[in-house]
Design an enzyme around this catalytic site. Structure first.
Site, short mmCIF file in Angstrom:
data_model
loop_
_atom_site.label_atom_id
_atom_site.label_comp_id
_atom_site.label_asym_id
_atom_site.label_seq_id
_atom_site.Cartn_x
_atom_site.Cartn_y
_atom_site.Cartn_z
N ASN A 93 -12.83 -2.96 2.56
CA ASN A 93 -13.79 -1.87 2.63
C ASN A 93 -14.76 -2.04 1.47
OD1 ASN A 93 -12.51 -0.66 4.86
ND2 ASN A 93 -11.01 0.31 3.51
N GLN A 98 -14.27 2.82 1.23
CA GLN A 98 -13.64 2.36 -0.01
C GLN A 98 -13.37 3.55 -0.92
OE1 GLN A 98 -15.86 -0.64 -2.24
NE2 GLN A 98 -14.15 -0.96 -3.66
N VAL A 137 -10.95 3.04 -3.80
CA VAL A 137 -10.62 2.49 -5.12
C VAL A 137 -11.64 1.39 -5.42
CG1 VAL A 137 -8.89 1.33 -6.54
CG2 VAL A 137 -8.16 2.99 -4.80
N ASP A 159 0.85 -1.19 0.00
CA ASP A 159 0.00 0.00 0.00
C ASP A 159 0.89 1.24 0.00
OD1 ASP A 159 -3.22 0.53 0.92
OD2 ASP A 159 -1.81 2.20 1.06
N HIS A 181 -10.16 -5.21 -3.37
CA HIS A 181 -8.82 -5.48 -2.84
C HIS A 181 -8.93 -5.85 -1.38
CE1 HIS A 181 -9.78 -1.20 -2.56
NE2 HIS A 181 -9.10 -1.17 -1.43
N ILE A 182 -8.02 -6.72 -0.96
CA ILE A 182 -7.95 -7.13 0.44
C ILE A 182 -6.73 -6.46 1.06
CG2 ILE A 182 -7.69 -9.05 2.06
CD1 ILE A 182 -8.87 -10.92 -0.02
N HIS A 183 -6.97 -5.70 2.14
CA HIS A 183 -5.85 -5.13 2.90
C HIS A 183 -5.34 -6.21 3.86
CE1 HIS A 183 -6.76 -0.74 2.15
NE2 HIS A 183 -7.98 -1.23 1.93
#
Ligand code: AMP
Length: 117
Positions: free
Chosen positions: A86, A93, A95, A30, A99-101
């Site tokens: 998110n 959210q 973007v 990130d 996606h997984i943080h």
């Protein structure tokens, strides 16, 4: 529809350090890390958010979690990490490409290239 920032990274239109890639997803750091290790697992398929995924994405979603597990192990945070998705603007959210943080590393010894100040 214009490409998301993550699609542009997948397509190599903008530079990013890709830590892992396979036929289904990529993993990047990130750009604004919220933890010493903050990775993003991103599917190559454009799914705008988790709630827009469908039955046909079940294997892909499972694969992404498998990659989360492997990356947590590779980066030495497997004992303690958080996984965040998110979903939607009101949930933070920004973007709209799923996606997984993966966040961790506060108390473990980390590979130096992943440590942020
Ligand atoms: P979210 O708020 O869940 O949509 O998360 C989007 C994340 O993408 C944020 O944590 C951003 O810091 C991150 N981000 C945005 N642009 C980039 C980029 N070019 N490279 C890496 N991470 C990015």
């Amino acid at each position: 529809m214009s490409k998301t920032i993550f699609q542009r990274i997948i397509d190599r239109e903008i530079p990013s350090e890709i830590l892992y890639e396979d036929e289904l997803c990529i993993v990047i750091k990130d750009i604004a890390p919220k933890a010493p290790v903050h990775l993003l697992v991103i599917p190559k398929k454009l799914i705008s958010k988790l709630s827009e995924s469908s039955e046909e994405d079940t294997n892909l979603l499972g694969h992404m979690l498998k990659i989360v597990r492997e990356m947590a192990r590779n980066y030495g945070i497997e004992e303690a990490f958080n996984v965040v998705i998110n979903n939607g603007e009101k949930a933070g959210q920004t973007v709209f490409h799923l996606h997984i943080h993966v966040l961790g590393g506060n108390q473990v010894e980390l590979p130096s290239e992943l440590i942020t100040d």
